[in-house]
Scaffold this motif. Structure first.
Motif, PDB file in Angstrom:
ATOM      1  N   GLN A 167     -16.090  -5.508 -56.764  1.00  0.00           N
ATOM      2  CA  GLN A 167     -15.093  -5.199 -57.779  1.00  0.00           C
ATOM      3  C   GLN A 167     -14.288  -6.457 -58.086  1.00  0.00           C
ATOM      4  N   VAL A 168     -14.142  -6.750 -59.361  1.00  0.00           N
ATOM      5  CA  VAL A 168     -13.346  -7.892 -59.812  1.00  0.00           C
ATOM      6  C   VAL A 168     -12.072  -7.373 -60.455  1.00  0.00           C
ATOM      7  N   GLN A 169     -10.965  -7.942 -60.068  1.00  0.00           N
ATOM      8  CA  GLN A 169      -9.691  -7.595 -60.687  1.00  0.00           C
ATOM      9  C   GLN A 169      -9.138  -8.808 -61.408  1.00  0.00           C
ATOM     10  N   LEU A 170      -8.626  -8.578 -62.595  1.00  0.00           N
ATOM     11  CA  LEU A 170      -8.079  -9.644 -63.417  1.00  0.00           C
ATOM     12  C   LEU A 170      -6.619  -9.351 -63.729  1.00  0.00           C
ATOM     13  N   ALA A 215      -8.296 -14.081 -61.014  1.00  0.00           N
ATOM     14  CA  ALA A 215      -9.376 -13.166 -60.663  1.00  0.00           C
ATOM     15  C   ALA A 215      -9.471 -13.019 -59.157  1.00  0.00           C
ATOM     16  N   SER A 216      -9.699 -11.823 -58.732  1.00  0.00           N
ATOM     17  CA  SER A 216      -9.910 -11.567 -57.308  1.00  0.00           C
ATOM     18  C   SER A 216     -11.135 -10.686 -57.144  1.00  0.00           C
ATOM     19  N   GLY A 217     -11.738 -10.771 -56.005  1.00  0.00           N
ATOM     20  CA  GLY A 217     -12.894  -9.931 -55.763  1.00  0.00           C
ATOM     21  C   GLY A 217     -14.160 -10.741 -55.615  1.00  0.00           C
ATOM     22  N   ARG A 218     -15.166 -10.349 -56.331  1.00  0.00           N
ATOM     23  CA  ARG A 218     -16.489 -10.942 -56.166  1.00  0.00           C
ATOM     24  C   ARG A 218     -16.612 -12.298 -56.838  1.00  0.00           C
ATOM     25  N   TYR A 224     -15.202  -6.338 -66.974  1.00  0.00           N
ATOM     26  CA  TYR A 224     -13.958  -6.427 -66.236  1.00  0.00           C
ATOM     27  C   TYR A 224     -12.853  -6.862 -67.200  1.00  0.00           C
ATOM     28  N   TYR A 249     -19.276 -16.312 -63.665  1.00  0.00           N
ATOM     29  CA  TYR A 249     -18.950 -15.338 -64.685  1.00  0.00           C
ATOM     30  C   TYR A 249     -18.585 -16.015 -66.002  1.00  0.00           C
ATOM     31  N   ASN A 284      -9.874 -19.555 -58.845  1.00  0.00           N
ATOM     32  CA  ASN A 284     -10.313 -18.298 -59.469  1.00  0.00           C
ATOM     33  C   ASN A 284      -9.426 -17.919 -60.646  1.00  0.00           C
ATOM     34  N   PHE A 290     -16.789 -15.418 -58.936  1.00  0.00           N
ATOM     35  CA  PHE A 290     -16.073 -15.712 -60.164  1.00  0.00           C
ATOM     36  C   PHE A 290     -16.670 -16.874 -60.920  1.00  0.00           C
TER      37      PHE A 290
END
Length: 119
Positions: free
Chosen positions: A1-4, A24-27, A108, A32, A77, A29
């Protein structure tokens, strides 16, 4: 899950500048493709700029070309949108978006940050 998460919006006079950030956090980056979009009340969300993850290629909407610059700091990120020579018609909620190389559509999205340009 990626959070922006976007930040950096605010009120600025016409001709001024703002820099938006998207953390960005999560997978993964760095690979992308990241984009910026904007939306005003009653209108559809419109594309502003994108930075391709595979090669760093950038692309801009005609309305912002030469005034806005998209960039990224993979170590942090974070993707940025430097906005110069702002116009009242740039007023909108700005959204950050991301998609992995395997997808053609952004999957996302951040929650947006308000940019208001006064005349």
């Amino acid at each position: 899950q990626v959070q922006l998460v976007e930040s950096g919006g605010g009120l600025v006079q016409a001709g001024g500048s703002l820099r938006l950030s998207c953390a960005a956090s999560g997978r993964i980056f760095s690979g992308y493709t990241m984009g910026w979009f904007r939306q005003t009340p009653g209108k559809e969300r419109e594309f502003v700029a994108r930075l391709r993850g595979s090669d760093g290629n950038t692309y801009y909407a005609d309305s912002v070309k030469g005034r806005f610059t998209i960039s990224r700091d993979n170590a942090k990120n974070t993707v940025f949108l430097q906005m110069n020579s702002l116009k009242p018609e740039d007023t909108a909620v700005y959204y950050c978006a991301g998609r992995p190389p395997s997808r053609n559509e952004y999957n996302y999205w951040g929650r947006g940050t308000q940019v208001t340009v006064s005349s």
